[in-house]
Motif scaffolding. Structure first.
Motif, PDB file in Angstrom:
ATOM      1  N   GLU A 120      18.401 -19.899  11.601  1.00 24.90           N
ATOM      2  CA  GLU A 120      17.647 -19.403  12.749  1.00 24.90           C
ATOM      3  C   GLU A 120      17.316 -17.927  12.544  1.00 24.90           C
ATOM      4  OE1 GLU A 120      16.578 -21.186  15.206  1.00 24.90           O
ATOM      5  OE2 GLU A 120      17.571 -23.062  14.687  1.00 24.90           O
ATOM      6  N   SER A 121      16.331 -17.451  13.290  1.00 26.28           N
ATOM      7  CA  SER A 121      15.891 -16.067  13.130  1.00 26.28           C
ATOM      8  C   SER A 121      17.008 -15.073  13.391  1.00 26.28           C
ATOM      9  CB  SER A 121      14.721 -15.788  14.074  1.00 26.28           C
ATOM     10  OG  SER A 121      15.089 -16.045  15.425  1.00 26.28           O
ATOM     11  N   SER A 122      17.975 -15.449  14.240  1.00 29.47           N
ATOM     12  CA  SER A 122      19.061 -14.532  14.596  1.00 29.47           C
ATOM     13  C   SER A 122      20.020 -14.276  13.434  1.00 29.47           C
ATOM     14  CB  SER A 122      19.842 -15.075  15.800  1.00 29.47           C
ATOM     15  OG  SER A 122      20.369 -16.364  15.502  1.00 29.47           O
ATOM     16  N   VAL A 123      20.049 -15.160  12.439  1.00 27.15           N
ATOM     17  CA  VAL A 123      20.970 -14.987  11.312  1.00 27.15           C
ATOM     18  C   VAL A 123      20.237 -14.826   9.975  1.00 27.15           C
ATOM     19  CG1 VAL A 123      22.882 -16.201  12.431  1.00 27.15           C
ATOM     20  CG2 VAL A 123      21.251 -17.492  11.045  1.00 27.15           C
ATOM     21  N   LEU A 124      18.917 -14.731  10.006  1.00 32.92           N
ATOM     22  CA  LEU A 124      18.166 -14.597   8.757  1.00 32.92           C
ATOM     23  C   LEU A 124      18.577 -13.359   7.966  1.00 32.92           C
ATOM     24  CD1 LEU A 124      14.477 -15.679   9.501  1.00 32.92           C
ATOM     25  CD2 LEU A 124      16.056 -16.684   7.845  1.00 32.92           C
TER      26      LEU A 124
END
Length: 256
Positions: free
Chosen positions: A104-108
């Motif tokens: 997800e974008s939060s952990v990229l």
């Protein structure tokens, strides 16, 4: 009459035998980084399971009709075919394998942090199948929203172990005995833990933290905090002062 040097018979020139072309098929791998090469191609740094980090030329990958277009993405498991004799090999094909949860974008950014560590701490064509498997597991755990701080600490220590520069954190270099959970230590990056002294400027960690890290147990908040500072110092040493760009971005985002 003696022969002059110019009269001596010439020896036949010895031709260097060309090294055989290396052909690798269906090799599991991941794209770590890519950049433009000429007008329509890419140079791709991949991390493969059995051949380590390899630089590949993806010819025509930027063309709209290329089969490689859209496939060479980070954090996607690939099956790779390549060939060549030089350090820069030719990518023949790449196919998406699937089976992993996308980040997800939060952990990229955490994923890019892992890739930067691999680029800076591993040598080209130095196989690390154990580290490859750990990388896959780490991406999976990040994709499943496990605690990033715990997952990253475990990977940081794993990459130092796999590249042969990590000391045994459970043994004191002063006497060769197991560290005392109640004592305070500093860790020599080239040696290992020893009891802390007043003059030490290195991060101080408890023996319990060192034992927890050895056992991959980060449930204690103190272990999480102390291991973060310790790994930051150890990585800085082994990177010889090279800055980790993604870490600085994460720090800036946290401050915002």
């Amino acid at each position: 009459m003696t022969d002059t040097p110019t009269d001596l018979p010439r020896q036949p020139a010895v031709r260097k035998r060309a090294s055989p072309e290396l052909r690798i098929q269906e090799q599991p791998g991941f794209v770590l980084h890519s950049y433009m090469y000429k007008e329509s191609s890419l140079i791709v740094d991949v991390f493969s399971r059995d051949h380590g980090r390899v630089a590949l030329v993806a010819k025509g990958a930027k063309r709209p009709q290329s089969r490689l277009r859209g496939v060479l993405q980070t954090f996607q498991p690939l099956s790779l075919n390549w060939s060549g004799r030089s350090e820069l090999r030719n990518l023949i094909s790449a196919e998406w394998v699937g089976g992993m949860v996308p980040l997800e974008s939060s952990v990229l950014l955490y994923g890019f942090y892992l890739n930067e560590l691999l680029l800076k701490l591993t040598a080209r064509e130095d196989p690390h199948p154990g580290l490859f498997d750990h990388y896959v597991t780490t991406l999976t755990r990040l994709g499943n929203t496990e605690s990033a701080q715990i997952v990253l600490r475990q990977f940081e220590l794993a990459i130092l172990k796999e590249t042969g520069v990590a000391a045994d954190l459970s043994v004191s270099v002063q006497d060769g005995k197991k560290v005392d959970p109640e004592e305070i230590y500093v860790v020599d990056p080239e040696g290992g833990p020893r009891p802390a002294r007043m003059s030490d400027i290195a991060p101080r960690v408890s023996g319990k933290t060192l034992l927890d890290m050895t056992n991959e147990d980060y449930s204690d908040p103190m272990t999480q905090n102390q291991s973060k500072l310790l790994m930051r110092a150890l990585l800085a040493h082994h990177l010889n002062g090279a800055q980790i760009q993604t870490r600085q971005i994460l720090i800036d985002l946290m401050q915002l």
